[in-house]
Design a protein around this motif. Structure first.
Motif, PDB file in Angstrom:
ATOM      1  N   SER A 316       0.826  -1.526   0.339  1.00 46.39           N
ATOM      2  CA  SER A 316      -0.085   0.115   0.040  1.00 46.39           C
ATOM      3  C   SER A 316       1.047   0.768  -0.300  1.00 46.39           C
ATOM      4  O   SER A 316       0.505   2.309  -0.190  1.00 46.39           O
ATOM      5  CB  SER A 316      -1.053  -0.179   1.009  1.00 46.39           C
ATOM      6  OG  SER A 316      -0.501   0.411   2.464  1.00 46.39           O
ATOM      7  N   HIS A 317       2.091   1.388   0.560  1.00 45.11           N
ATOM      8  CA  HIS A 317       3.029   3.030   0.850  1.00 45.11           C
ATOM      9  C   HIS A 317       3.251   2.489  -0.597  1.00 45.11           C
ATOM     10  O   HIS A 317       3.573   3.498  -1.440  1.00 45.11           O
ATOM     11  CB  HIS A 317       4.244   1.894   1.290  1.00 45.11           C
ATOM     12  CG  HIS A 317       4.773   3.254   1.503  1.00 45.11           C
ATOM     13  ND1 HIS A 317       5.860   2.781   1.505  1.00 45.11           N
ATOM     14  CD2 HIS A 317       4.893   4.440   2.003  1.00 45.11           C
ATOM     15  CE1 HIS A 317       7.124   4.141   1.508  1.00 45.11           C
ATOM     16  NE2 HIS A 317       5.836   5.152   1.408  1.00 45.11           N
ATOM     17  N   GLY A 318       3.648   1.193  -1.658  1.00 42.90           N
ATOM     18  CA  GLY A 318       4.182   1.637  -2.979  1.00 42.90           C
ATOM     19  C   GLY A 318       3.768   2.365  -3.433  1.00 42.90           C
ATOM     20  O   GLY A 318       3.561   3.688  -4.467  1.00 42.90           O
ATOM     21  N   GLU A 319       2.025   2.501  -3.629  1.00 38.03           N
ATOM     22  CA  GLU A 319       0.761   2.723  -4.358  1.00 38.03           C
ATOM     23  C   GLU A 319       0.551   3.705  -3.547  1.00 38.03           C
ATOM     24  O   GLU A 319       0.642   4.812  -4.252  1.00 38.03           O
ATOM     25  CB  GLU A 319      -0.333   1.785  -3.445  1.00 38.03           C
ATOM     26  CG  GLU A 319      -0.532   0.299  -5.016  1.00 38.03           C
ATOM     27  CD  GLU A 319      -1.218  -0.989  -3.611  1.00 38.03           C
ATOM     28  OE1 GLU A 319      -2.449  -0.105  -3.745  1.00 38.03           O
ATOM     29  OE2 GLU A 319      -1.935  -1.670  -4.582  1.00 38.03           O
ATOM     30  N   MET A 320       0.800   4.139  -2.771  1.00 41.07           N
ATOM     31  CA  MET A 320       0.788   5.655  -2.077  1.00 41.07           C
ATOM     32  C   MET A 320       1.519   6.702  -2.726  1.00 41.07           C
ATOM     33  O   MET A 320       1.258   8.010  -3.043  1.00 41.07           O
ATOM     34  CB  MET A 320       0.006   5.714  -0.183  1.00 41.07           C
ATOM     35  CG  MET A 320      -0.765   5.214  -0.151  1.00 41.07           C
ATOM     36  SD  MET A 320      -0.313   5.716   1.810  1.00 41.07           S
ATOM     37  CE  MET A 320       0.292   7.827   1.824  1.00 41.07           C
ATOM     38  N   SER A 321       2.803   5.817  -2.825  1.00 39.83           N
ATOM     39  CA  SER A 321       3.676   6.860  -3.091  1.00 39.83           C
ATOM     40  C   SER A 321       3.776   7.433  -4.552  1.00 39.83           C
ATOM     41  O   SER A 321       4.080   8.536  -4.964  1.00 39.83           O
ATOM     42  CB  SER A 321       5.304   6.327  -2.971  1.00 39.83           C
ATOM     43  OG  SER A 321       5.154   5.601  -1.573  1.00 39.83           O
ATOM     44  N   GLU A 322       3.181   6.113  -5.723  1.00 38.06           N
ATOM     45  CA  GLU A 322       3.090   6.275  -6.651  1.00 38.06           C
ATOM     46  C   GLU A 322       1.806   8.046  -7.239  1.00 38.06           C
ATOM     47  O   GLU A 322       1.564   8.838  -8.229  1.00 38.06           O
ATOM     48  CB  GLU A 322       2.535   5.460  -7.806  1.00 38.06           C
ATOM     49  CG  GLU A 322       3.270   4.765  -8.107  1.00 38.06           C
ATOM     50  CD  GLU A 322       2.915   3.143  -9.181  1.00 38.06           C
ATOM     51  OE1 GLU A 322       1.588   3.333  -9.113  1.00 38.06           O
ATOM     52  OE2 GLU A 322       4.036   2.724  -9.879  1.00 38.06           O
ATOM     53  N   HIS A 323       0.618   7.338  -6.039  1.00 40.85           N
ATOM     54  CA  HIS A 323       0.214   8.623  -6.066  1.00 40.85           C
ATOM     55  C   HIS A 323       0.842   9.899  -5.599  1.00 40.85           C
ATOM     56  O   HIS A 323       0.392  11.046  -6.609  1.00 40.85           O
ATOM     57  CB  HIS A 323      -0.536   8.262  -5.250  1.00 40.85           C
ATOM     58  CG  HIS A 323      -2.668   8.994  -5.110  1.00 40.85           C
ATOM     59  ND1 HIS A 323      -2.738   8.741  -6.271  1.00 40.85           N
ATOM     60  CD2 HIS A 323      -3.140   9.767  -4.646  1.00 40.85           C
ATOM     61  CE1 HIS A 323      -4.498   9.195  -5.914  1.00 40.85           C
ATOM     62  NE2 HIS A 323      -4.281  10.109  -4.953  1.00 40.85           N
ATOM     63  N   LEU A 324       1.460  10.092  -4.738  1.00 36.59           N
ATOM     64  CA  LEU A 324       2.479  11.190  -3.827  1.00 36.59           C
ATOM     65  C   LEU A 324       3.111  11.903  -5.555  1.00 36.59           C
ATOM     66  O   LEU A 324       3.400  13.148  -5.583  1.00 36.59           O
ATOM     67  CB  LEU A 324       3.158  11.030  -3.048  1.00 36.59           C
ATOM     68  CG  LEU A 324       2.529  11.319  -2.177  1.00 36.59           C
ATOM     69  CD1 LEU A 324       3.773  11.209  -1.172  1.00 36.59           C
ATOM     70  CD2 LEU A 324       1.875  12.183  -1.560  1.00 36.59           C
ATOM     71  N   TYR A 325       3.477  10.240  -6.473  1.00 35.09           N
ATOM     72  CA  TYR A 325       4.410  11.425  -7.694  1.00 35.09           C
ATOM     73  C   TYR A 325       3.892  10.091  -8.448  1.00 35.09           C
ATOM     74  O   TYR A 325       4.407   9.629  -9.015  1.00 35.09           O
ATOM     75  CB  TYR A 325       6.057  10.671  -7.102  1.00 35.09           C
ATOM     76  CG  TYR A 325       6.394  11.677  -6.140  1.00 35.09           C
ATOM     77  CD1 TYR A 325       7.455  12.544  -5.712  1.00 35.09           C
ATOM     78  CD2 TYR A 325       6.532  10.593  -4.400  1.00 35.09           C
ATOM     79  CE1 TYR A 325       7.359  13.202  -4.404  1.00 35.09           C
ATOM     80  CE2 TYR A 325       6.891  11.466  -3.680  1.00 35.09           C
ATOM     81  CZ  TYR A 325       7.462  13.034  -3.539  1.00 35.09           C
ATOM     82  OH  TYR A 325       7.407  13.028  -2.645  1.00 35.09           O
ATOM     83  N   PRO A 326       2.925  11.208  -9.522  1.00 35.63           N
ATOM     84  CA  PRO A 326       2.516  11.108 -10.442  1.00 35.63           C
ATOM     85  C   PRO A 326       3.216  10.759 -12.077  1.00 35.63           C
ATOM     86  O   PRO A 326       4.632  11.359 -11.464  1.00 35.63           O
ATOM     87  CB  PRO A 326       1.530  12.121 -10.775  1.00 35.63           C
ATOM     88  CG  PRO A 326       1.397  12.540  -9.697  1.00 35.63           C
ATOM     89  CD  PRO A 326       2.183  12.877  -8.980  1.00 35.63           C
ATOM     90  N   GLY A 327       3.237   9.217 -12.293  1.00 36.04           N
ATOM     91  CA  GLY A 327       4.164   9.437 -14.023  1.00 36.04           C
ATOM     92  C   GLY A 327       5.729   8.581 -13.188  1.00 36.04           C
ATOM     93  O   GLY A 327       6.308   8.202 -14.152  1.00 36.04           O
ATOM     94  N   ARG A 328       5.884   8.490 -12.289  1.00 31.15           N
ATOM     95  CA  ARG A 328       6.249   7.812 -11.922  1.00 31.15           C
ATOM     96  C   ARG A 328       6.065   6.145 -11.154  1.00 31.15           C
ATOM     97  O   ARG A 328       5.153   6.327 -10.827  1.00 31.15           O
ATOM     98  CB  ARG A 328       7.639   8.993 -10.002  1.00 31.15           C
ATOM     99  CG  ARG A 328       7.769  10.416 -10.113  1.00 31.15           C
ATOM    100  CD  ARG A 328       8.148  10.267 -11.337  1.00 31.15           C
ATOM    101  NE  ARG A 328       8.129  11.134 -11.591  1.00 31.15           N
ATOM    102  CZ  ARG A 328       9.001  12.343 -10.788  1.00 31.15           C
ATOM    103  NH1 ARG A 328       9.910  12.394  -9.907  1.00 31.15           N
ATOM    104  NH2 ARG A 328       8.539  14.300 -10.929  1.00 31.15           N
ATOM    105  N   SER A 329       7.169   5.393 -11.780  1.00 35.47           N
ATOM    106  CA  SER A 329       7.541   4.422 -11.177  1.00 35.47           C
ATOM    107  C   SER A 329       7.599   3.882 -10.044  1.00 35.47           C
ATOM    108  O   SER A 329       8.979   3.715 -10.123  1.00 35.47           O
ATOM    109  CB  SER A 329       7.457   3.128 -12.707  1.00 35.47           C
ATOM    110  OG  SER A 329       7.547   2.022 -11.814  1.00 35.47           O
ATOM    111  N   ILE A 330       6.595   3.703  -9.047  1.00 36.30           N
ATOM    112  CA  ILE A 330       7.329   3.121  -7.632  1.00 36.30           C
ATOM    113  C   ILE A 330       6.475   1.679  -7.385  1.00 36.30           C
ATOM    114  O   ILE A 330       5.190   1.240  -7.174  1.00 36.30           O
ATOM    115  CB  ILE A 330       6.700   4.650  -6.467  1.00 36.30           C
ATOM    116  CG1 ILE A 330       7.394   5.247  -7.267  1.00 36.30           C
ATOM    117  CG2 ILE A 330       6.892   3.389  -5.736  1.00 36.30           C
ATOM    118  CD1 ILE A 330       7.245   6.714  -6.450  1.00 36.30           C
ATOM    119  N   GLY A 331       7.569   1.125  -7.133  1.00 40.29           N
ATOM    120  CA  GLY A 331       7.709  -0.542  -6.696  1.00 40.29           C
ATOM    121  C   GLY A 331       7.269  -0.839  -5.676  1.00 40.29           C
ATOM    122  O   GLY A 331       7.436   0.398  -4.177  1.00 40.29           O
TER     123      GLY A 331
END
Ligand SMILES: *Cc1c(COP(=O)(O)O)cnc(C)c1O
Length: 611
Positions: A316-331
């Motif tokens: 869930s933290h990976g998903e949230m981080s992607e939400h915080l930084y749109p356009g970045r791929s965060i695993g």
């Protein structure tokens, strides 16, 4: 008197922990030294020698908890870093750790009778516990040249493989008095000091690795944004001869970044005015604002933009981080704990009997379902007795061996809501009288007034509940106390304000000792909770991306859910041994077998380092 073969301290052979290897019996000052000895002697004939040029990965972290006597960690970040390197040593991953020496440590906590926190430096001596490296390098801080050197402390794996950790130090006679203190205190001082520390860690760290012959390092793992300046130094190295267009891609190939904070406000940021004064202008302004943020230097953005692989510390933290930084791929790579370090003595003996090989391959702990329930309970009773003896020593209070004992220990800070369980104190008294008791521990950051108020509030509630529901708060939470707590309580409680718990790891330590969790569904518990099987959830699974409810509302809803679950599910299960021990077995078999740093490190190797 005997001599501890690890630390050289004299110990009383009659009462000290001991270990036998063949015909030799060794005695130790602490369980830590005993484990260290077992690790070092496990691989007979192994050569404990480190070939510097063979290191491929450097792991940068502002905190690394290598040893309980080296107090250079504030909480989960540092403990995770230590566990990571211990697993790397067991798995023979060619990595080298880089951190700061923090001669005054974080701090030692004392508590007044009202729960007021008093702080004293937790000084340690690298001269006694680490080896000096000859090489020095210089970094620039506020236009001055500051000399940096390193102390090396080896982490030994099972079988004797060595992972070195470099503790960077500016306390050298050639530096001015203020510069000598840069590396003194973890998270002490103002923004300028903090930035200076990050310069020493990131820039000094890369330069020292080069100077000390770690020539094979190809991958730089930035553990949280504090280490981001290492990437900037690599960028500078690679672009020394270029003018104008910078080769960011060349740097990205060599960097991996793990973010640990789920909200933007928690990320390390510095005003560019301060940055120019302290760091200078490592990049032209336009390039700098492009990679590190327009308004302020944001260490998370900098690390994110200069790394080819970025991850959060739970799904869930990976998903949230992607939400915080749109356009970045965060695993995401979900955190773990180092199994052999967190399993208490009685469970280690139990696993040795029933799951031989679990040290090297904690996935085998899934076999814990077949360990006889009576033996699981016996191992737990031994751990509980050890904890209760320590509680009596520290507080003078004797807890009941039969009451359900709930543990809660974390950094004391507002979002962790250590006092949520007291929200309706009369309700707690009614449901828990005579059958429930609570054990707390945790330090508040010296400048976190909210965190300190939480501790005082728990003391107040303890006084109000008296002997109806005994509550104790143990001072100076650290690695040794954590091991006693996570193994000696019956239930591990976690009540963070969603969605602020990026992962959390103490519940994983508890699971390794057959202690189930009762927790808000956030961080790792979204993955680890199987209701009634590995533990229990407080409240419903709200998707991590949803906005958190305003605090007072979330607090009362979560408190109501907590009391309901305790009363209707957890206490009744605890009252019947044949219902409780299967939950203990499943906590080990389903969660300890997965939420460990052996699995985690293997994921870093395949998903990040070799990607
Ligand atoms: C494990 C540990 C932590 C982190 O616990 P969380 O549940 O992640 O908050 C903090 N401090 C110590 C001493 C620990 O052992």
């Amino acid at each position: 008197m005997a001599i501890d073969p690890i630390c050289g301290m004299p110990v009383d052979a009659a009462s000290a922990p001991s270990a036998r290897r063949g015909d030799e019996v060794a005695h130790f000052c602490s369980d830590f030294c005993r484990r260290e000895y077992l690790r070092r002697t496990a691989g007979r004939g192994a050569v404990f020698r480190e070939v510097r040029a063979s290191r491929r990965i450097a792991y940068f972290s502002m905190e690394i908890a290598v040893d309980p006597r080296i107090p250079t960690y504030a909480g989960g970040l540092g403990v995770l870093a230590g566990d990571t390197l211990r697993s790397c040593a067991d798995l023979r991953v060619p990595i080298v750790g880089v951190t700061l020496v923090h001669r005054h440590g974080y701090f030692e906590q004392e508590l007044t009778p009202q729960g007021g926190q008093e702080e004293r430096p937790a000084s340690w001596s690298p001269e006694a516990l680490a080896q000096p490296m000859e090489q020095v390098v210089a970094v620039e801080v506020e236009g001055r040249s500051v000399t940096v050197r390193a102390w090396k402390r080896d982490v030994f794996g099972y079988g004797g493989y060595v992972v070195p950790v470099l503790f960077l130090d500016t306390d050298l006679p050639e530096n001015s008095p203020p510069d000598r203190r840069i590396s003194d205190s973890l998270y002490g001082g103002d923004d300028a000091t903090r930035l200076a520390q990050e310069i020493v860690l990131g820039i000094g760290g890369v330069r020292l690795l080069r100077a000390c012959g770690y020539d094979g390092v190809q991958m730089f793992h930035l553990n949280e944004g504090h280490a981001a300046l290492a990437a900037l130094e690599l960028l500078r190295e690679q672009n020394q001869d270029r003018k104008g267009d910078w080769d960011f891609l060349g740097t990205r190939e060599h960097c991996v970044f793990t973010t640990h904070t789920p909200v933007a406000a928690g990320h390390d940021q510095f005003d560019y005015g301060l940055v120019h004064k302290v760091l200078g202008e490592p990049l032209p302004t336009e390039a700098m604002t492009m990679v590190a943020g327009r308004e302020r230097l944001n260490m998370t953005l900098l690390a994110l933009n200069l790394s080819h692989y970025v991850n959060g510390v739970a799904r869930s933290h990976g998903e949230m981080s992607e939400h915080l930084y749109p356009g970045r791929s965060i695993g995401h790579i979900t955190n773990g704990v180092h199994s052999a370090s967190w399993v208490c003595e009685s469970f280690a003996a139990l696993f040795d009997r029933h799951v031989p090989g679990w040290h090297d391959d904690p996935a085998m702990l899934r076999k814990a379902v077949s360990i006889p329930a009576a033996e699981v309970w016996e191992a737990h009773a031994a751990a509980k007795a050890r904890l209760f003896a320590e509680i009596a020593r520290l507080t003078g209070r004797t807890l009941s061996a039969d009451a359900m004992t709930v543990g809660f220990a974390r950094r004391s800070t507002a979002y962790k809501r250590a006092d949520l369980v007291f929200r309706d104190v009369e309700r707690l008294r009614a449901l828990g009288r005579g059958r429930l008791q609570l054990v707390f521990a945790g330090k508040a950051h010296p400048r976190d007034e909210g965190g300190k108020a939480l501790i005082r509030h728990i003391f107040e509630m303890a006084a109000r509940l008296g002997n109806d529901v005994p509550v104790v708060y143990l001072p100076d939470y650290g690695l040794d106390l954590a091991r006693l707590l996570v193994s000696g309580v019956d239930l591990w409680l976690n009540t963070p304000l969603r969605p602020l718990e990026a992962s959390g790891t103490s519940g994983m330590k508890a699971a390794h000792n057959g202690v189930p969790s009762l927790s808000v569904l956030d961080g790792w518990w979204l993955e680890g909770c199987i209701e009634g099987v590995t533990g229990w959830a407080i409240g419903a699974d709200q998707h991590a991306l949803s906005e958190p409810a305003p605090e007072p509302e979330a607090d009362s809803a979560d408190a109501v859910a907590l009391y309901a679950k305790l009363e209707s599910k957890v206490l009744p299960a605890f009252a019947e041994r044949e219902r409780w021990t299967p939950v203990m077995q499943h906590a080990i078999a389903l969660n300890a077998s997965y939420f460990n740093t052996h699995r985690m490190v293997q994921q870093y190797v395949t998903n990040a380092y070799l990607a």
